[in-house]
Design a protein around this motif. Structure first.
Motif, PDB file in Angstrom:
ATOM      1  N   LYS A 122       0.822  -1.210   0.000  1.00 32.07           N
ATOM      2  CA  LYS A 122       0.000   0.000   0.000  1.00 32.07           C
ATOM      3  C   LYS A 122       0.855   1.259   0.000  1.00 32.07           C
ATOM      4  CE  LYS A 122      -3.991  -2.190   0.404  1.00 32.07           C
ATOM      5  NZ  LYS A 122      -5.034  -2.158  -0.639  1.00 32.07           N
ATOM      6  N   LEU A 123       2.129   1.099   0.367  1.00 31.51           N
ATOM      7  CA  LEU A 123       3.004   2.257   0.513  1.00 31.51           C
ATOM      8  C   LEU A 123       3.962   2.439  -0.649  1.00 31.51           C
ATOM      9  CD1 LEU A 123       3.949   1.779   4.290  1.00 31.51           C
ATOM     10  CD2 LEU A 123       2.001   3.023   3.323  1.00 31.51           C
ATOM     11  N   ARG A 124       4.398   1.325  -1.243  1.00 31.10           N
ATOM     12  CA  ARG A 124       5.408   1.419  -2.302  1.00 31.10           C
ATOM     13  C   ARG A 124       5.075   0.482  -3.443  1.00 31.10           C
ATOM     14  NH1 ARG A 124      10.498   3.595  -0.546  1.00 31.10           N
ATOM     15  NH2 ARG A 124      11.342   2.877  -2.544  1.00 31.10           N
ATOM     16  N   ASP A 125       5.109   1.003  -4.671  1.00 29.60           N
ATOM     17  CA  ASP A 125       4.858   0.178  -5.853  1.00 29.60           C
ATOM     18  C   ASP A 125       6.032  -0.740  -6.157  1.00 29.60           C
ATOM     19  OD1 ASP A 125       2.368   1.331  -6.231  1.00 29.60           O
ATOM     20  OD2 ASP A 125       3.144   2.923  -7.537  1.00 29.60           O
ATOM     21  N   ASP A 126       7.223  -0.358  -5.700  1.00 34.42           N
ATOM     22  CA  ASP A 126       8.418  -1.147  -6.001  1.00 34.42           C
ATOM     23  C   ASP A 126       8.796  -2.094  -4.861  1.00 34.42           C
ATOM     24  OD1 ASP A 126       9.152   0.752  -4.176  1.00 34.42           O
ATOM     25  OD2 ASP A 126      11.052   1.264  -5.128  1.00 34.42           O
ATOM     26  N   HIS A 127       7.796  -2.476  -4.048  1.00 35.33           N
ATOM     27  CA  HIS A 127       8.095  -3.283  -2.859  1.00 35.33           C
ATOM     28  C   HIS A 127       8.714  -4.635  -3.192  1.00 35.33           C
ATOM     29  CE1 HIS A 127       4.499  -5.908  -3.386  1.00 35.33           C
ATOM     30  NE2 HIS A 127       3.965  -4.826  -3.910  1.00 35.33           N
ATOM     31  N   HIS A 128       8.495  -5.133  -4.414  1.00 35.23           N
ATOM     32  CA  HIS A 128       9.056  -6.440  -4.793  1.00 35.23           C
ATOM     33  C   HIS A 128      10.585  -6.401  -4.810  1.00 35.23           C
ATOM     34  CE1 HIS A 128       5.153  -8.098  -5.774  1.00 35.23           C
ATOM     35  NE2 HIS A 128       4.898  -7.065  -6.556  1.00 35.23           N
ATOM     36  N   PHE A 129      11.157  -5.207  -4.946  1.00 33.55           N
ATOM     37  CA  PHE A 129      12.604  -5.094  -5.073  1.00 33.55           C
ATOM     38  C   PHE A 129      13.271  -4.601  -3.787  1.00 33.55           C
ATOM     39  CE2 PHE A 129      10.659  -4.051  -9.237  1.00 33.55           C
ATOM     40  CZ  PHE A 129      11.072  -5.182  -9.917  1.00 33.55           C
ATOM     41  N   LEU A 130      12.510  -4.540  -2.701  1.00 35.49           N
ATOM     42  CA  LEU A 130      13.040  -4.040  -1.438  1.00 35.49           C
ATOM     43  C   LEU A 130      13.440  -5.186  -0.522  1.00 35.49           C
ATOM     44  CD1 LEU A 130      10.412  -1.229  -0.705  1.00 35.49           C
ATOM     45  CD2 LEU A 130      12.688  -0.942  -1.684  1.00 35.49           C
ATOM     46  N   GLU A 131      14.502  -4.950   0.240  1.00 37.25           N
ATOM     47  CA  GLU A 131      14.907  -5.908   1.263  1.00 37.25           C
ATOM     48  C   GLU A 131      13.985  -5.772   2.479  1.00 37.25           C
ATOM     49  OE1 GLU A 131      17.387  -8.106   0.969  1.00 37.25           O
ATOM     50  OE2 GLU A 131      17.807  -7.447  -1.070  1.00 37.25           O
ATOM     51  N   ALA A 132      13.972  -6.799   3.328  1.00 42.69           N
ATOM     52  CA  ALA A 132      13.073  -6.803   4.486  1.00 42.69           C
ATOM     53  C   ALA A 132      13.322  -5.616   5.409  1.00 42.69           C
ATOM     54  CB  ALA A 132      13.228  -8.114   5.265  1.00 42.69           C
ATOM     55  N   ASP A 133      14.605  -5.274   5.642  1.00 38.40           N
ATOM     56  CA  ASP A 133      14.898  -4.157   6.534  1.00 38.40           C
ATOM     57  C   ASP A 133      14.471  -2.825   5.935  1.00 38.40           C
ATOM     58  OD1 ASP A 133      16.831  -4.395   4.579  1.00 38.40           O
ATOM     59  OD2 ASP A 133      18.421  -3.564   5.827  1.00 38.40           O
TER      60      ASP A 133
END
Length: 317
Positions: free
Chosen positions: A235-246
């Motif tokens: 809901k916050l970021r469209d690129d969440h698939h490319f983000l690390e857990a931290d």
């Protein structure tokens, strides 16, 4: 015989050929055949095939690739890493260090994984020259090592010596989420990453001018937040698939804190934060921050019939 990723090889004991696409261990390589299947093969059972792709070499230092200066004239001066795909070897990518400057670079590359280090490259890059420094498989991105480049800049000109550079780079999926482009001086497509560029602050002169004429009330304006704040990363970021857990956690906590502060400014009586159940990390972090906030009276699980244990309701003083 030493093989590298991208080498074209033939099996000794059967009529099969393919490209080296993975280094499994010191005795075994992954070879992808013409049908696209990656097969683990003992190095002793392989021989290089001359005249196809990159020929295996006995030396460890990659062969330099000469660069045509004219075609990179549109790039700013700097140090770049061109990550080129291999047309024949599937997921294999080759890292080319590119010196787009008038300096001569004395460069080393050291890789580190789980506190174990390996010297991967050393050499001299003349002005506007490129060299192959590393190869890897994109399929193994999660276990790639961290790269450390150490660079000395040499110039014959009458200039003050530049400070040595130490450039650390840990590659993540988001580095390769953009569209592949034609790389300068290389025939392959891939991604161009600048290594020596420091983050800079860009000042919008017009916005700065406008800020001088704002009243104190305008400068302190805080938007009224929603009564329910959904902190799910999608809901916050469209690129969440490319983000690390931290990275996801920090984004969620920042969004939580901003919403909480806005609610206090606007004298909310209560607010709900939807954090989900998951492994409980985000929930625990939020509860810890809430418990230390002097403006909060109490907090509790919000409407269990709707959210289960995936939301927290905050009651303000």
């Amino acid at each position: 015989m030493k093989f590298k990723l991208g080498d074209f090889v033939r099996f000794v004991d059967e009529k099969r050929e393919g490209y080296v696409t993975k280094v499994i261990d010191a005795q075994t390589l992954g070879v992808t055949d013409e049908d696209g299947f990656e097969i683990p093969v003992a190095i002793s059972n392989l021989t290089s095939v001359h005249g196809h792709g990159v020929i295996a070499e006995e030396i460890d230092v990659p062969k330099p690739i000469q660069v045509n200066i004219a075609s990179i004239s549109t790039l700013e001066n700097g140090i770049y890493l061109a990550v080129a795909t291999d047309d024949k070897a599937g997921n294999v990518v080759h890292f080319h260090l590119q010196n787009q400057s008038a300096n001569v670079l004395l460069t080393t590359l050291t890789t580190e994984r789980k506190d174990k280090y390996a010297g991967s490259f050393y050499g001299i890059l003349e002005a506007y020259q490129s060299k192959l420094v590393y190869s890897a498989s994109l399929a193994d991105l999660d276990i790639w090592p961290e790269f450390t480049f150490q660079v000395l800049l040499f110039s014959k000109a009458d200039v003050k010596p530049a400070e040595p550079l130490v450039i650390k780079k840990k590659f993540r999926a988001k580095d390769f989420s953009g569209e592949q482009k034609e790389l300068p001086q290389l025939k392959n497509k891939g991604w161009l990453i600048r290594l020596d560029e420091l983050p800079s602050i860009t000042i919008d002169a017009q916005k700065l001018k406008e800020s001088f004429f704002k009243s104190p009330a305008e400068k302190k304006t805080v938007d009224v937040p929603l009564k329910e704040i959904d902190l799910h990363i999608e809901k916050l970021r469209d690129d969440h698939h490319f983000l690390e857990a931290d990275e996801m956690l920090q984004i969620q906590l920042s969004h939580f804190q901003n919403a909480l502060d806005a609610a206090i400014v606007h004298h909310f009586d209560k607010m709900i934060f939807i954090h989900g159940s998951g492994n409980g990390t985000l929930r625990d972090k939020i509860h810890k921050l809430i418990s230390k906030n002097p403006h909060i009276k109490t907090y509790m699980d919000a409407r269990k019939e709707k959210f289960g244990y995936g939301a927290t309701e905050v009651i303000f003083k």
